[in-house]
Design an enzyme around this catalytic site. Sequence first.
Site, PDB file in Angstrom:
ATOM      1  CG  ASP A 132     -18.331 -67.801  -3.500  1.00 20.81           C
ATOM      2  OD1 ASP A 132     -18.241 -66.738  -2.875  1.00 20.81           O
ATOM      3  OD2 ASP A 132     -17.772 -67.995  -4.594  1.00 20.81           O
ATOM      4  CG  ASP A 161     -13.395 -65.574  -5.789  1.00 21.30           C
ATOM      5  OD1 ASP A 161     -13.934 -66.559  -6.328  1.00 21.30           O
ATOM      6  OD2 ASP A 161     -14.007 -64.504  -5.583  1.00 21.30           O
TER       7      ASP A 161
HETATM    8  O1  DOR Z   1     -16.196 -62.494  -9.134  1.00 22.14           O
HETATM    9  C1  DOR Z   1     -16.699 -63.541  -8.758  1.00 22.14           C
HETATM   10  N1  DOR Z   1     -16.852 -64.575  -9.603  1.00 22.14           N
HETATM   11  N2  DOR Z   1     -17.165 -63.638  -7.510  1.00 22.14           N
HETATM   12  C2  DOR Z   1     -17.859 -64.707  -7.093  1.00 22.14           C
HETATM   13  O2  DOR Z   1     -18.193 -64.760  -5.937  1.00 22.14           O
HETATM   14  C3  DOR Z   1     -18.223 -65.777  -8.042  1.00 22.14           C
HETATM   15  C4  DOR Z   1     -17.259 -65.846  -9.123  1.00 22.14           C
HETATM   16  C5  DOR Z   1     -17.678 -66.733 -10.262  1.00 22.14           C
HETATM   17  O3  DOR Z   1     -18.213 -67.820 -10.018  1.00 22.14           O
HETATM   18  O4  DOR Z   1     -17.421 -66.367 -11.413  1.00 22.14           O
END
Ligand code: DOR
Length: 431
Positions: A153, A306
């Site tokens: 991810d 997230d």
């Molecule tokens: O916006 C995001 N930030 N999407 C992701 O998949 C990773 C994440 C991050 O690690 O900052």
Amino acid sequence: MGRILIRRGRVLDASSNRDEKADVLIEDGRIAAVEPSLDTSGAEAIDAGGLWVAPGFVDLHAHLREPGQEYKEDIASGGRAAVAGGFTTLACMANTHPANDDPAVTDYILDRARQDSPARVLPIAAATKGLEGAVMTEMSAILRAGAVAFSDDGKTIMDSGVMRRVLEYSCMVDAPVIVHAEDCTLVGHGVVNEGPVSTRLGLPGNPAVAEAVHVARDLLLAQLTGAHLHVAHVSTAIAVELIRRAREQGIHVTAEVTPHHLTLTDEATLGYDTNAKVAPPLRSAADVRACRKGLAEGVIDAIATDHAPHAVHEKDVEFTAAPSGLIGLETAFAVVLDLVRAGELQPLELMQRMSANPARILRRAGGSLAVGAPADVVVLDPQKEWLYDPAKGFSKSRNSPWAGRTLVGQVKLTLVDGRVVYDVARGVLLP
Ligand code: DOR
């Protein structure tokens, strides 16, 4: 350990389809009874009249930044933010520094969590070494160390041959593969959703089809391999439709959506607020409607935050230079309660998507108030208004698009293993 009686709350336990006023008795860290009326003698009584009592939330997707970027967050601060948001378990992504691509890193995370985190922490391991999308990690060794799933991810595995092998091996070790579906050749330099908003802002767009292309590819590969594919942060109507059709064909796919993709459109970026810059980007109103409908209909199984902390100095730059991501653990409940207020989800259905379903996806206990289950419980006030100020929160970072907003719906109490670890009046309570 003592006895705690949570009295007269509206008990919302999707695992037993229970939605009724009842008392919950906790003994020795476990649920001992859930009955309309229980004897209080000898128990510490907590009055939950007018409140909801539900299984602690389970977050499938959080970035805790430890090891390596502790100035953004660490396992202690992320764990505190989690319980303040009603999460009793959180799964942490592998894009740390070093990446969690080795049993030693998984060990380290679990060790820190045991010492520092009031919430349970489940490490997600990288699918490929260094999240480079080329060489697979030693899946069975990392699972033995305690990881629960695999994901690169933050990055997409662009090489379809590598992705096929990851899925094939995941079947052998029987663990889900969580995909960040964004074709980077289609994303290009895109920083906001491609459409009228990107045109007005004069910023490069990231098209919905960048997500759809990868969801379609990975669904085909899941069909070929029989693997359990979990699609992270679904953001587009096309992806919801692809997942719906794949389900109908019997493909083993589950999916999550974030509070921000359920409630904010790309218009939140119109003032160039970098706290609304996220990957995948905030999308059109039609996409938001499709994600909400997908969640209500069960095509999307779970809500995941997230939670992606970034420091003020990193976000306080021009839009194109800022990192993607926003924090969400402490605001998730209030934000997603919008779906209940809008009549799109019943309270019991919302709780299911925040605890029972994510626990099922990770194949872990949780999300249940069954007698004998660990007493991971949250007490919620769905009516309470509060002003969200990230500076007063528990995360080390402040990158929230809801900063300064009055939110409705508050976490009152969080219990892990029958111990109160968060009380809105007293803050996080450590042993
Ligand atoms: O916006 C995001 N930030 N999407 C992701 O998949 C990773 C994440 C991050 O690690 O900052």
